[in-house]
Design an enzyme around this catalytic site. Structure first.
Site, mmCIF file in Angstrom:
data_model
loop_
_atom_site.group_PDB
_atom_site.id
_atom_site.type_symbol
_atom_site.label_atom_id
_atom_site.label_comp_id
_atom_site.label_asym_id
_atom_site.label_seq_id
_atom_site.Cartn_x
_atom_site.Cartn_y
_atom_site.Cartn_z
ATOM 1 N N GLU A 79 -1.850 14.317 4.449
ATOM 2 C CA GLU A 79 -0.699 14.586 4.193
ATOM 3 C C GLU A 79 -1.057 15.941 4.217
ATOM 4 O O GLU A 79 -1.627 16.501 3.194
ATOM 5 C CB GLU A 79 -0.426 13.756 2.849
ATOM 6 C CG GLU A 79 -0.419 12.244 3.360
ATOM 7 C CD GLU A 79 1.039 11.717 3.638
ATOM 8 O OE1 GLU A 79 1.658 13.072 4.247
ATOM 9 O OE2 GLU A 79 1.444 10.756 4.241
ATOM 10 N N ARG A 89 11.447 2.660 -3.116
ATOM 11 C CA ARG A 89 12.398 1.229 -2.107
ATOM 12 C C ARG A 89 12.520 0.180 -2.830
ATOM 13 O O ARG A 89 13.214 -0.386 -2.838
ATOM 14 C CB ARG A 89 11.725 1.765 -0.782
ATOM 15 C CG ARG A 89 12.229 0.642 -0.542
ATOM 16 C CD ARG A 89 11.892 0.989 1.753
ATOM 17 N NE ARG A 89 9.818 0.229 0.982
ATOM 18 C CZ ARG A 89 9.851 -0.481 1.480
ATOM 19 N NH1 ARG A 89 10.199 -2.128 1.473
ATOM 20 N NH2 ARG A 89 8.477 -0.676 1.539
ATOM 21 N N CYS A 142 1.748 6.499 -3.389
ATOM 22 C CA CYS A 142 0.404 7.856 -3.130
ATOM 23 C C CYS A 142 0.988 9.111 -3.422
ATOM 24 O O CYS A 142 0.424 10.050 -3.680
ATOM 25 C CB CYS A 142 0.643 7.100 -1.319
ATOM 26 S SG CYS A 142 0.436 5.219 -0.922
ATOM 27 N N HIS A 164 -2.605 8.620 4.621
ATOM 28 C CA HIS A 164 -2.406 7.407 5.203
ATOM 29 C C HIS A 164 -2.482 6.463 6.276
ATOM 30 O O HIS A 164 -3.020 7.558 7.494
ATOM 31 C CB HIS A 164 -0.160 7.682 4.765
ATOM 32 C CG HIS A 164 0.390 7.281 4.357
ATOM 33 N ND1 HIS A 164 0.978 8.279 3.252
ATOM 34 C CD2 HIS A 164 0.326 6.282 3.327
ATOM 35 C CE1 HIS A 164 1.381 8.078 2.143
ATOM 36 N NE2 HIS A 164 0.669 6.813 1.971
HETATM 37 N N1 PCA Z 1 0.780 2.576 0.125
HETATM 38 C C1 PCA Z 1 2.001 3.300 -0.977
HETATM 39 C C2 PCA Z 1 1.696 2.743 -2.155
HETATM 40 C C3 PCA Z 1 0.163 2.212 -2.181
HETATM 41 C C4 PCA Z 1 0.436 2.358 -0.712
HETATM 42 O O1 PCA Z 1 -1.340 2.008 -0.505
HETATM 43 C C5 PCA Z 1 2.693 4.702 -0.928
HETATM 44 O O2 PCA Z 1 2.369 4.812 0.705
HETATM 45 O O3 PCA Z 1 3.335 5.297 -1.820
#
Ligand code: PCA
Length: 195
Positions: A79, A89, A142, A164
Site C-alpha cells: 500500500e 462495510r 487496515c 495486503h
Molecule cells: N484485513 C482487513 C482488516 C483485517 C484484515 O486482515 C482490512 O483490509 O481492513
C-alpha cells in the site's frame, strides 16, 4: 542488528483463519539483517494501532510492517497511502461499524508510506509472485492501522508500511494464493525494505 516489528491480523468476517497471521508466523526470525518481532492484532478500530504502538515503545523498531487480508485481490499489494477515514462495510470484531468518521482529528487527509513500496512490489513480482502497488488500503481496520502508525511515527526514525495479501488456498475462496507463496513474497519484501 536492525529491528523489524511485523504484524498480522486475527480472523474476521466469518473466516476461521487470517492468511496475514498464518504467513507472518512462518517467517524466519532474521531476514536481511533484521531481527523480526511478530505480533497478531485484533480486527478492532483503534485497538490494532494501540497494540503496535505499545510494543514499539518497548522495542524501538527501525521498521514496522503490517500485513492484512484483502479478500478479492489476486496479487500481493503493498500500500502506498493511508487516508484519514474510517468506514465499515461490516462491523469490526468488537461490533463497531463507523460511518465516514475521521481517524485523527487534525491529522492530514492522507499520509504516504515511509517504506519504498513501489520497489517492494516490483521485487516481489520479479521473484515470480504476482504483485502490484496499491493506491488505496480501503477505509476499514487496515487503513486505520496504517494511518495511525504513519501519523504517530511521522517525526521519528521508525519507518512504516503495509501489505495486503489475497485469501489463502485453505479458505476455499477465489482468487487465492498458497501460504507458501505469501511467505516467500513477504520475505522478498523484507529483503527490500531499504531504499
Ligand atoms: N484485513 C482487513 C482488516 C483485517 C484484515 O486482515 C482490512 O483490509 O481492513
Amino acid at each position: 542488528m536492525k529491528k523489524l516489528l511485523i504484524t498480522g491480523f486475527q480472523p474476521f468476517d466469518n473466516e476461521t483463519v487470517n492468511p496475514s497471521w498464518l504467513s507472518v508466523e512462518r517467517l524466519a526470525d532474521v531476514i536481511n539483517g533484521y531481527e523480526l518481532t511478530k505480533l497478531c492484532l485484533p480486527v478492532v478500530f483503534g485497538k490494532a494501532a494501540e497494540d503496535v504502538i505499545a510494543l514499539a515503545s518497548e522495542i524501538n523498531p527501525d521498521v514496522i510492517l503490517c500485513i492484512g487480508q484483502a479478500g478479492g485481490r489476486s496479487a500481493v499489494t503493498p500500500e502506498l497511502v493511508a487516508i484519514n477515514l474510517r468506514h465499515g462495510r461490516i462491523p469490526d470484531n468488537n461490533g463497531y461499524q463507523p460511518n465516514d468518521e475521521e481517524i485523527i482529528n487534525g491529522g492530514d487527509k492522507a499520509y504516504f508510506s515511509t517504506l519504498p513500496m513501489r520497489k517492494i512490489a516490483q521485487a516481489i513480482n520479479e521473484s515470480g509472485i504476482p504483485s502490484s502497488l496499491s493506491y488505496s488500503a480501503g477505509a476499514y481496520v487496515c487503513n486505520d492501522l496504517l494511518y495511525t502508525l504513519l501519523y504517530r511515527f511521522k517525526d521519528s526514525k521508525t519507518r512504516v508500511g503495509f501489505i495486503h495479501i489475497p485469501y489463502c488456498t485453505e479458505q476455499g475462496k477465489t482468487p487465492s494464493m498458497d501460504v507458501d507463496d505469501i511467505v516467500k513474497a513477504l520475505t522478498v519484501a523484507i529483503e527490500n525494505l531499504d531504499e
